[in-house]
Structure formats: C-alpha cells, structure tokens
Design a protein around this motif. Sequence first.
Motif, PDB file in Angstrom:
ATOM      1  N   ALA A  33       0.530  -0.997   0.039  1.00 48.77           N
ATOM      2  CA  ALA A  33       0.018  -0.036  -0.296  1.00 48.77           C
ATOM      3  C   ALA A  33       1.146   1.367   0.427  1.00 48.77           C
ATOM      4  CB  ALA A  33      -1.024   0.224   1.162  1.00 48.77           C
ATOM      5  N   HIS A  34       1.764   1.505   0.938  1.00 48.11           N
ATOM      6  CA  HIS A  34       2.949   2.991   0.858  1.00 48.11           C
ATOM      7  C   HIS A  34       4.023   1.895   0.946  1.00 48.11           C
ATOM      8  CE1 HIS A  34      -0.362   3.086   3.810  1.00 48.11           C
ATOM      9  NE2 HIS A  34      -0.739   3.818   3.125  1.00 48.11           N
ATOM     10  N   PRO A  35       4.806   1.733  -0.571  1.00 51.66           N
ATOM     11  CA  PRO A  35       6.333   1.374  -0.615  1.00 51.66           C
ATOM     12  C   PRO A  35       6.691   2.672  -1.057  1.00 51.66           C
ATOM     13  CG  PRO A  35       4.459   1.663  -2.644  1.00 51.66           C
ATOM     14  CD  PRO A  35       3.954   1.305  -1.802  1.00 51.66           C
ATOM     15  N   THR A  36       7.329   2.944   0.011  1.00 46.14           N
ATOM     16  CA  THR A  36       8.414   4.079   0.566  1.00 46.14           C
ATOM     17  C   THR A  36       9.636   4.541  -0.190  1.00 46.14           C
ATOM     18  OG1 THR A  36       6.707   4.015   2.341  1.00 46.14           O
ATOM     19  CG2 THR A  36       9.316   6.009   2.159  1.00 46.14           C
ATOM     20  N   HIS A  37      10.467   3.403  -0.120  1.00 41.94           N
ATOM     21  CA  HIS A  37      12.088   3.621  -1.291  1.00 41.94           C
ATOM     22  C   HIS A  37      11.844   3.609  -2.519  1.00 41.94           C
ATOM     23  CE1 HIS A  37      15.947   3.190  -1.854  1.00 41.94           C
ATOM     24  NE2 HIS A  37      16.475   2.900  -0.720  1.00 41.94           N
ATOM     25  N   PRO A  38      12.716   4.673  -3.242  1.00 41.27           N
ATOM     26  CA  PRO A  38      12.224   4.545  -4.247  1.00 41.27           C
ATOM     27  C   PRO A  38      12.719   3.331  -5.329  1.00 41.27           C
ATOM     28  CG  PRO A  38      13.736   6.135  -3.719  1.00 41.27           C
ATOM     29  CD  PRO A  38      13.293   5.490  -2.329  1.00 41.27           C
TER      30      PRO A  38
ATOM     31  N   THR B 266      12.530   0.036  -3.796  1.00 44.74           N
ATOM     32  CA  THR B 266      10.505  -1.010  -3.773  1.00 44.74           C
ATOM     33  C   THR B 266       9.617   0.326  -4.477  1.00 44.74           C
ATOM     34  OG1 THR B 266      11.272  -0.656  -1.420  1.00 44.74           O
ATOM     35  CG2 THR B 266       9.434  -1.821  -2.057  1.00 44.74           C
ATOM     36  N   GLN B 267       9.267   0.941  -5.210  1.00 46.77           N
ATOM     37  CA  GLN B 267       8.316   1.163  -5.817  1.00 46.77           C
ATOM     38  C   GLN B 267       8.689   1.264  -7.150  1.00 46.77           C
ATOM     39  OE1 GLN B 267       8.601   6.100  -4.973  1.00 46.77           O
ATOM     40  NE2 GLN B 267       8.040   5.861  -2.948  1.00 46.77           N
ATOM     41  N   ALA B 268      10.211   0.894  -7.941  1.00 51.66           N
ATOM     42  CA  ALA B 268      10.123   0.782  -9.001  1.00 51.66           C
ATOM     43  C   ALA B 268      10.006  -0.609  -9.332  1.00 51.66           C
ATOM     44  CB  ALA B 268      11.766   0.987  -9.135  1.00 51.66           C
ATOM     45  N   LEU B 269      10.544  -1.801  -8.570  1.00 51.07           N
ATOM     46  CA  LEU B 269      10.049  -2.943  -7.746  1.00 51.07           C
ATOM     47  C   LEU B 269       8.737  -3.699  -8.605  1.00 51.07           C
ATOM     48  CD1 LEU B 269      12.236  -5.311  -5.298  1.00 51.07           C
ATOM     49  CD2 LEU B 269      12.273  -4.860  -7.963  1.00 51.07           C
ATOM     50  N   LEU B 270       8.134  -2.442  -7.441  1.00 50.62           N
ATOM     51  CA  LEU B 270       6.223  -2.659  -7.009  1.00 50.62           C
ATOM     52  C   LEU B 270       5.778  -2.205  -8.427  1.00 50.62           C
ATOM     53  CD1 LEU B 270       5.392  -1.873  -3.861  1.00 50.62           C
ATOM     54  CD2 LEU B 270       4.628  -3.691  -5.385  1.00 50.62           C
ATOM     55  N   SER B 271       6.236  -1.540  -9.329  1.00 52.06           N
ATOM     56  CA  SER B 271       5.685  -0.320 -10.683  1.00 52.06           C
ATOM     57  C   SER B 271       5.343  -2.466 -11.545  1.00 52.06           C
ATOM     58  CB  SER B 271       6.278   0.575 -10.777  1.00 52.06           C
ATOM     59  OG  SER B 271       7.230  -0.117 -11.446  1.00 52.06           O
ATOM     60  N   ALA B 272       6.727  -2.973 -11.225  1.00 49.50           N
ATOM     61  CA  ALA B 272       6.360  -4.118 -12.929  1.00 49.50           C
ATOM     62  C   ALA B 272       5.903  -4.842 -12.513  1.00 49.50           C
ATOM     63  CB  ALA B 272       7.708  -4.683 -12.061  1.00 49.50           C
TER      64      ALA B 272
ATOM     65  N   ASP C 286      -8.292  -0.016 -14.707  1.00 45.96           N
ATOM     66  CA  ASP C 286      -8.553   1.113 -14.321  1.00 45.96           C
ATOM     67  C   ASP C 286      -7.186   2.075 -13.080  1.00 45.96           C
ATOM     68  OD1 ASP C 286     -11.164   0.787 -16.003  1.00 45.96           O
ATOM     69  OD2 ASP C 286     -12.028  -0.400 -14.104  1.00 45.96           O
ATOM     70  N   ASN C 287      -6.919   0.729 -12.721  1.00 44.02           N
ATOM     71  CA  ASN C 287      -6.053   1.070 -11.808  1.00 44.02           C
ATOM     72  C   ASN C 287      -4.461   0.316 -12.701  1.00 44.02           C
ATOM     73  OD1 ASN C 287      -5.696   0.970  -9.342  1.00 44.02           O
ATOM     74  ND2 ASN C 287      -6.348  -0.414  -8.795  1.00 44.02           N
ATOM     75  N   ARG C 288      -4.739   1.421 -13.491  1.00 49.67           N
ATOM     76  CA  ARG C 288      -2.940   0.933 -14.574  1.00 49.67           C
ATOM     77  C   ARG C 288      -2.081   1.528 -13.397  1.00 49.67           C
ATOM     78  NH1 ARG C 288      -3.682  -0.220 -20.811  1.00 49.67           N
ATOM     79  NH2 ARG C 288      -4.840   1.769 -20.226  1.00 49.67           N
ATOM     80  N   ARG C 289      -0.505   1.444 -12.884  1.00 47.21           N
ATOM     81  CA  ARG C 289       0.707   2.091 -12.814  1.00 47.21           C
ATOM     82  C   ARG C 289       1.654   2.030 -13.909  1.00 47.21           C
ATOM     83  NH1 ARG C 289       0.834  -1.871  -7.625  1.00 47.21           N
ATOM     84  NH2 ARG C 289       1.719  -3.517  -8.708  1.00 47.21           N
ATOM     85  N   GLU C 290       2.069   3.135 -13.708  1.00 46.12           N
ATOM     86  CA  GLU C 290       3.355   3.687 -14.846  1.00 46.12           C
ATOM     87  C   GLU C 290       4.221   2.833 -14.130  1.00 46.12           C
ATOM     88  OE1 GLU C 290       5.585   7.885 -16.507  1.00 46.12           O
ATOM     89  OE2 GLU C 290       3.308   7.802 -15.558  1.00 46.12           O
TER      90      GLU C 290
END
Length: 317
Positions: free
Chosen positions: A240-245, A247-253, A260-264
Amino acid sequence: MSTQPLLEVKNLKKYFQTPKGMLHAVDDVTFSIDHGKTLGVVGESGCGKSTTGRAILRLLEPTSGEVLFEGQDVLKLSKEQMRRKRTEMQIIFQDPFSSLNPRKTVGQIIADPLKINKIIRDPNARLERVKELMETVGLANRLINTYPHELDGGRRQRIGIARALALNPKFIVCDEPVSALDVSIQAQILNLMKELQKKMGLTYMFITHDLSVVNHFSDDIAVMYLGKLIEMAPAEELFAHPTHPYTQALLSAIPIPSLDNRRERILLKGEITSPIEPPAACRFANRCAYATEKCHGAEPQLKEVSPGHVVSCFLSE
Ligand code: SF4
C-alpha cells in the motif's frame, strides 16, 4: 507461546575477498521472524538475499554479526553443535533438479537426512516415515522407487520439501523455491507450503526476486539492494505504501489485472554501484531519480516511518 522471535539476525555481514578488493555481499543486515510467520526477502539477483539465507544456516560462514535462534547465537556453536542445530533449520533450494542426487531414488533421497543424522536406525521404520513424508507433500507412494529425472519440476520440488521436513524442522530458508517452475505449478507448491506451515507451525524465510510471489505468502517483506536491507514492512503495508524509490520501482513492474488501475512502470537507469569496497553513500544513488548530493556523500540508515515499517532513504527522514 514465547514472545521472543524464533530468529533474530543482528548486523549480519558476509564479505568475500576478491582480486579487486572486499566484496560486501551482505552488509549489516538486521531483522527478526516470529514463530509460525513468513518473512519474504526480495531483490534482484546479486542483492545478497541468498547469501543471507546461507549465512544464517552457516552454509557460508558469516564475516560478523549475530544469528539468534530461540535466543541462542548459532554463530558461536561448534561444528558438531551446528550440525545438530541444523536439524531444526533447513533449506529448500531453487532448482530441485540440481539439488537432488540423480543416482538416488525418491525414497533414498528423502530417507538420507534420517539416516545421516541417525534419527531412525531401523530400515522398516525409516521406510514408513518416508512414505508418511511423501503423503504429507502430495507424492504418491508408488513413486518411491523412481528417479528425479523421471518426474516433472513440481514433483521434484515436492521431494525437496519432503527432504527438508524429514527432521521436523522449526525454520526453513526457502531459496527461490518456485522460480524454476511453471506458473500453474508455482501456485500448487505455494499452497502446499502454506498448508504445511499451518499444520506444522513452520517459520519461513522466503527468498525471491519476484515481489508478486510473496505478496499473499508473507507476513512481512524485506527488500534488499546491493547487500543492504533498504525497506521492511508488513506485506500489506509495503504494497500500500512502498516508500523507498527502489521498492516503488520493483512494485511498478507487477502487472495489475484492472484497466482502470494501471500504474506507470518505473524504469531504472544508471549504472549499478559496485559491491566491491562500496563508497559511504546510498547504494541506490546512481539509479535513483531523486538522488541529491547528500545521497552521494553519506549512507542513509534504517528509520521507522510507521509501526513495523522501516526505510533507509534520506527522503523519508
Ligand atoms: Fe534515492 Fe537518496 Fe533515497 Fe538513496 S537516499 S534512495 S539516492 S533519495
């Protein structure tokens, strides 16, 4: 039940001497796992996650740190004491094919730990235990005299699990146990491992490069990058709240099945910092879109950003 975690890893380091200098494979890693819980450990290949698992079991001798198992530092045990302790601390490997002896039958492979550790000396009683273990992991008893190459990947991994369970362990390092399997088989093996955990009260350290695999499987997730633990949180919180950049990159993959819920997707650019004699800087700085001068000159420390959620990034301070 005791409130003490089953496993506490403190400031664990594993360095390797190389011709170019000291390689910091695992660098000051600290975490704990409670009884009956799963910690998912995620990161790219070379981030030190498998080395951490092996150092905990002393399959590789750590450079320094503490590994408290039920409060006892296993790094202080003699070789013989550690051999006995390992009956409680087992490992399941990524590639069941290469970790199973091709010249032994399924029955012989599962019986090996019982024989080697002299747990069951009577051959008939041992055979009964092997059959029981095969049933536990969903392997038909008729396969007892077959060889690993005669079986598919899912069945081979079931042999690996049965072998790990033979000594009634409390803790299992699961090192990419489903990465070599087809997606449909992955789900079967993950379900089996979940069932066994419930039934036998097992505690898992589940190592994977694939965040989507640990999502529903882990209680907590730790993210590693170049030997460092950079973020750790309860699984739901991390998603829900990935904070380290990073982790955010890993999650975005991870693909989301809803339109409706696509993320970049965040694509990481830049050169990966060398783990050999790394500078006192954020190890992600060369690939981070938010890096500042400070990130290149000092190392961020893990800080709690919400209960049970720790991150090492100057942005979260
Ligand atoms: Fe990026 Fe700096 Fe945070 Fe490192 S400390 S992840 S370089 S913002």
